[in-house]
Design a protein around this motif. Structure first.
Motif, PDB file in Angstrom:
ATOM      1  N   MET A 270      30.824  45.104  21.787  1.00 36.96           N
ATOM      2  CA  MET A 270      30.057  43.865  21.654  1.00 36.96           C
ATOM      3  C   MET A 270      29.718  43.357  23.055  1.00 36.96           C
ATOM      4  O   MET A 270      30.576  43.337  23.939  1.00 36.96           O
ATOM      5  CB  MET A 270      30.870  42.782  20.942  1.00 36.96           C
ATOM      6  N   GLY A 271      28.474  42.960  23.237  1.00 39.22           N
ATOM      7  CA  GLY A 271      28.072  42.389  24.517  1.00 39.22           C
ATOM      8  C   GLY A 271      26.940  41.406  24.323  1.00 39.22           C
ATOM      9  O   GLY A 271      25.945  41.717  23.659  1.00 39.22           O
ATOM     10  N   GLY A 272      27.085  40.215  24.866  1.00 37.88           N
ATOM     11  CA  GLY A 272      26.009  39.234  24.770  1.00 37.88           C
ATOM     12  C   GLY A 272      24.856  39.593  25.690  1.00 37.88           C
ATOM     13  O   GLY A 272      25.037  40.273  26.703  1.00 37.88           O
ATOM     14  N   PHE A 273      23.661  39.141  25.345  1.00 37.74           N
ATOM     15  CA  PHE A 273      22.499  39.351  26.203  1.00 37.74           C
ATOM     16  C   PHE A 273      22.769  38.766  27.588  1.00 37.74           C
ATOM     17  O   PHE A 273      23.274  37.648  27.721  1.00 37.74           O
ATOM     18  CB  PHE A 273      21.270  38.691  25.571  1.00 37.74           C
ATOM     19  N   ARG A 274      22.441  39.514  28.622  1.00 32.79           N
ATOM     20  CA  ARG A 274      22.699  39.105  30.003  1.00 32.79           C
ATOM     21  C   ARG A 274      21.644  39.736  30.908  1.00 32.79           C
ATOM     22  O   ARG A 274      21.068  40.771  30.571  1.00 32.79           O
ATOM     23  CB  ARG A 274      24.104  39.533  30.432  1.00 32.79           C
ATOM     24  N   ARG A 312      29.419  31.969  23.835  1.00 31.75           N
ATOM     25  CA  ARG A 312      29.850  33.369  23.803  1.00 31.75           C
ATOM     26  C   ARG A 312      31.157  33.509  23.020  1.00 31.75           C
ATOM     27  O   ARG A 312      31.342  34.478  22.282  1.00 31.75           O
ATOM     28  CB  ARG A 312      30.023  33.929  25.222  1.00 31.75           C
ATOM     29  N   ILE A 313      32.046  32.549  23.187  1.00 30.41           N
ATOM     30  CA  ILE A 313      33.300  32.584  22.416  1.00 30.41           C
ATOM     31  C   ILE A 313      32.991  32.509  20.918  1.00 30.41           C
ATOM     32  O   ILE A 313      33.576  33.249  20.114  1.00 30.41           O
ATOM     33  CB  ILE A 313      34.240  31.431  22.848  1.00 30.41           C
ATOM     34  N   GLN A 314      32.073  31.655  20.563  1.00 27.14           N
ATOM     35  CA  GLN A 314      31.665  31.549  19.153  1.00 27.14           C
ATOM     36  C   GLN A 314      31.085  32.868  18.649  1.00 27.14           C
ATOM     37  O   GLN A 314      31.432  33.344  17.551  1.00 27.14           O
ATOM     38  CB  GLN A 314      30.625  30.434  18.993  1.00 27.14           C
ATOM     39  N   ILE A 315      30.214  33.478  19.441  1.00 27.44           N
ATOM     40  CA  ILE A 315      29.583  34.751  19.055  1.00 27.44           C
ATOM     41  C   ILE A 315      30.640  35.825  18.853  1.00 27.44           C
ATOM     42  O   ILE A 315      30.695  36.500  17.809  1.00 27.44           O
ATOM     43  CB  ILE A 315      28.583  35.207  20.140  1.00 27.44           C
ATOM     44  N   ASP A 339      38.375  38.595  32.209  1.00 29.90           N
ATOM     45  CA  ASP A 339      39.694  38.669  31.573  1.00 29.90           C
ATOM     46  C   ASP A 339      39.948  37.503  30.615  1.00 29.90           C
ATOM     47  O   ASP A 339      40.562  37.668  29.565  1.00 29.90           O
ATOM     48  CB  ASP A 339      40.792  38.763  32.634  1.00 29.90           C
ATOM     49  N   TYR A 340      39.465  36.291  30.969  1.00 28.36           N
ATOM     50  CA  TYR A 340      39.712  35.137  30.097  1.00 28.36           C
ATOM     51  C   TYR A 340      39.045  35.307  28.732  1.00 28.36           C
ATOM     52  O   TYR A 340      39.547  34.821  27.717  1.00 28.36           O
ATOM     53  CB  TYR A 340      39.243  33.836  30.768  1.00 28.36           C
ATOM     54  N   MET A 341      37.895  35.994  28.707  1.00 22.55           N
ATOM     55  CA  MET A 341      37.205  36.197  27.433  1.00 22.55           C
ATOM     56  C   MET A 341      37.968  37.198  26.563  1.00 22.55           C
ATOM     57  O   MET A 341      38.072  37.022  25.344  1.00 22.55           O
ATOM     58  CB  MET A 341      35.769  36.667  27.671  1.00 22.55           C
ATOM     59  N   TRP A 342      38.517  38.222  27.179  1.00 25.01           N
ATOM     60  CA  TRP A 342      39.356  39.164  26.437  1.00 25.01           C
ATOM     61  C   TRP A 342      40.554  38.450  25.813  1.00 25.01           C
ATOM     62  O   TRP A 342      40.905  38.683  24.663  1.00 25.01           O
ATOM     63  CB  TRP A 342      39.841  40.273  27.380  1.00 25.01           C
ATOM     64  N   ILE A 345      39.367  36.199  22.824  1.00 21.13           N
ATOM     65  CA  ILE A 345      38.849  36.862  21.620  1.00 21.13           C
ATOM     66  C   ILE A 345      39.865  37.802  20.996  1.00 21.13           C
ATOM     67  O   ILE A 345      40.046  37.822  19.770  1.00 21.13           O
ATOM     68  CB  ILE A 345      37.548  37.634  21.940  1.00 21.13           C
ATOM     69  N   THR A 346      40.536  38.596  21.816  1.00 17.10           N
ATOM     70  CA  THR A 346      41.412  39.653  21.276  1.00 17.10           C
ATOM     71  C   THR A 346      42.892  39.374  21.481  1.00 17.10           C
ATOM     72  O   THR A 346      43.735  40.064  20.893  1.00 17.10           O
ATOM     73  CB  THR A 346      41.083  41.006  21.934  1.00 17.10           C
ATOM     74  N   GLY A 347      43.211  38.410  22.336  1.00 13.97           N
ATOM     75  CA  GLY A 347      44.616  38.143  22.661  1.00 13.97           C
ATOM     76  C   GLY A 347      45.187  39.116  23.669  1.00 13.97           C
ATOM     77  O   GLY A 347      46.379  39.040  23.997  1.00 13.97           O
ATOM     78  N   LYS A 348      44.363  40.023  24.200  1.00 13.68           N
ATOM     79  CA  LYS A 348      44.827  41.008  25.171  1.00 13.68           C
ATOM     80  C   LYS A 348      44.656  40.472  26.579  1.00 13.68           C
ATOM     81  O   LYS A 348      43.606  39.926  26.927  1.00 13.68           O
ATOM     82  CB  LYS A 348      44.080  42.333  24.987  1.00 13.68           C
ATOM     83  N   ASP A 349      45.689  40.679  27.390  1.00 14.54           N
ATOM     84  CA  ASP A 349      45.726  40.102  28.735  1.00 14.54           C
ATOM     85  C   ASP A 349      45.553  41.207  29.780  1.00 14.54           C
ATOM     86  O   ASP A 349      46.499  41.674  30.383  1.00 14.54           O
ATOM     87  CB  ASP A 349      47.061  39.374  28.941  1.00 14.54           C
ATOM     88  N   PHE A 350      44.307  41.637  29.960  1.00 15.41           N
ATOM     89  CA  PHE A 350      44.021  42.689  30.935  1.00 15.41           C
ATOM     90  C   PHE A 350      43.803  42.078  32.315  1.00 15.41           C
ATOM     91  O   PHE A 350      43.098  41.089  32.461  1.00 15.41           O
ATOM     92  CB  PHE A 350      42.769  43.470  30.527  1.00 15.41           C
ATOM     93  N   HIS A 351      44.392  42.723  33.315  1.00 13.16           N
ATOM     94  CA  HIS A 351      44.209  42.282  34.702  1.00 13.16           C
ATOM     95  C   HIS A 351      43.306  43.229  35.486  1.00 13.16           C
ATOM     96  O   HIS A 351      42.944  42.935  36.627  1.00 13.16           O
ATOM     97  CB  HIS A 351      45.565  42.166  35.402  1.00 13.16           C
ATOM     98  N   SER A 352      42.950  44.355  34.889  1.00 12.88           N
ATOM     99  CA  SER A 352      42.094  45.318  35.577  1.00 12.88           C
ATOM    100  C   SER A 352      41.381  46.177  34.546  1.00 12.88           C
ATOM    101  O   SER A 352      41.792  46.281  33.388  1.00 12.88           O
ATOM    102  CB  SER A 352      42.922  46.223  36.495  1.00 12.88           C
TER     103      SER A 352
END
Length: 376
Positions: A270-274, A312-315, A339-342, A345-352
């Motif tokens: 999933m990716g928003g228009f950018r 974007r959070i809503q989408i 990372d904050y969006m991950w 949305i998913t609860g996953k805390d990726f740093h890289s």
């Protein structure tokens, strides 16, 4: 849907007429064939075609490629990206999607099909020789072109499927907006091949994905791919908003639920228009009727303009919840988000990005890895 039959000009190197790919195109039904002997003559031919107002997407240029056939996708600065492995086989595309970043990043004329694929396979053998045995890799051809737009001519998809079928830790992806898969259905050794479709609503396909297959044609092709023994994947990228978008995307997801075996879906993005700011002016000049950029967009830390963070959070929440409920085995991921969006949305805390890549590898290993092939 536009096909190879809609191309009217083929420009090819005279000295490579015996090359397999050149020979396949010369055996096609393209009307006008123009040979060149050197780069200077090629440039002169291109200039003449441009003077005569021949559209860039009406010309196939055959030539060797001197860059990297294989590379790790560079992603976007400061974003968590999946470190997808990219195979470059062609630059540009038969289709004419309004939002395509190639309007900015590729300034070459014509659809440039590379002919020296022997070097491609040499680079892939080097990659396999050095890859980690414990890592599951995703690699594909659809970054700078459409993987299947005229693959029945080039034969590259078939060759790559059979090449990668020997390696259990590689998921090879062909990504398309076409329905052009019949030539791949009877390949006996499919390995972990994934045939993937970019999906959007009928509204967005009609307005912005010019000359591509309709939504129903893409989904029908995905059903045929599954029946033939392939995995499939889907990419909702870019998600483009308009009045009624939520209901329309819901209907697309429900259509997938109705038609697609969820056990065969390996990943969904999933990716928003950018866009970069200078892309907006190019877009408005080339497609003055477009409505994508009328939404208020805000610059991110990577310099790209995106929908406002709460939107974007809503989408993503809407899409993720609907998709995850149906496709429980698929790895559902965000494209070019921080990372904050991950986390949101998913609860996953990726740093890289490396952490995301490892998580995808672990997921594919656990849920999909076949046991009838070998690790290198």
């Amino acid at each position: 849907m536009r096909t190879i039959k809609d191309i009217h000009y083929l420009v090819y190197p005279e000295e490579e007429k015996s090359n397999t790919i050149v020979d396949r195109f010369l055996s096609s039904a393209i009307d006008n064939r123009i040979a060149y002997h050197n780069e200077e003559e090629l440039n002169s031919i291109i200039n003449e075609l441009q003077i005569n107002n021949i559209d860039s997407k009406d010309v196939i240029l055959l030539k060797p490629f001197f860059g990297r056939f294989y590379q790790v996708c560079p992603g976007s600065p400061y974003m968590i990206c999946c470190r997808y492995r990219v195979i470059n086989t062609c630059f540009n595309c038969l289709y004419n999607c309004s939002y395509c970043y190639m309007h900015v990043y590729l300034n070459n004329y014509g659809i440039v099909q590379f002919t020296n694929t022997e070097r491609l396979f040499a680079e892939l053998r080097d990659f396999i020789k050095n890859c980690l045995q414990s890592m599951v890799y995703r690699i594909g051809t659809g970054e700078f072109t459409d993987s299947l737009m005229f693959d029945e001519i080039t034969g590259i998809g078939s060759e790559l499927i059979q090449f990668f079928s020997k390696y259990n830790n590689i998921f090879f992806e062909l990504k398309t907006k076409s329905a052009n898969i019949d030539h791949l259905l009877d390949i006996p050794s499919k390995g972990n091949t994934v045939i993937a479709w970019s999906l959007s609503t009928p509204h967005n396909i009609a307005y912005y994905e010019h000359n591509t297959a309709r939504l129903d044609e893409r989904i029908h092709a995905a059903v045929k791919a599954i029946d033939a023994g392939y995995y499939v994947a889907f990419h909702f990228d870019p998600i483009i908003l308009y009045h009624g978008w939520e209901n329309d995307y819901y209907n697309v997801i429900k259509l997938l639920q109705e038609k697609i075996d969820p056990e065969k879906v390996v990943w969904i993005s999933m990716g928003g228009f950018r866009y970069h700011l200078h892309f907006r002016e190019i877009l408005r000049d080339k497609f003055p009727e477009e409505m994508m950029t009328v939404y208020e967009m805000f610059p991110g830390i990577d310099g790209k303009y995106r929908y406002f963070k709460p939107l974007r959070i809503q989408i993503y929440n809407f899409m993720y919840q609907q998709l995850h409920e149906i496709f429980k085995k698929a790895y559902i991921y965000l494209c070019m988000e921080a990372d904050y969006m991950w986390q949101e949305i998913t609860g996953k805390d990726f740093h890289s990005s490396e952490e995301l890549e490892q998580d995808i590898s672990n997921h594919l290993n656990y849920h999909f890895l076949q046991k009838n092939t070998i690790f290198y």
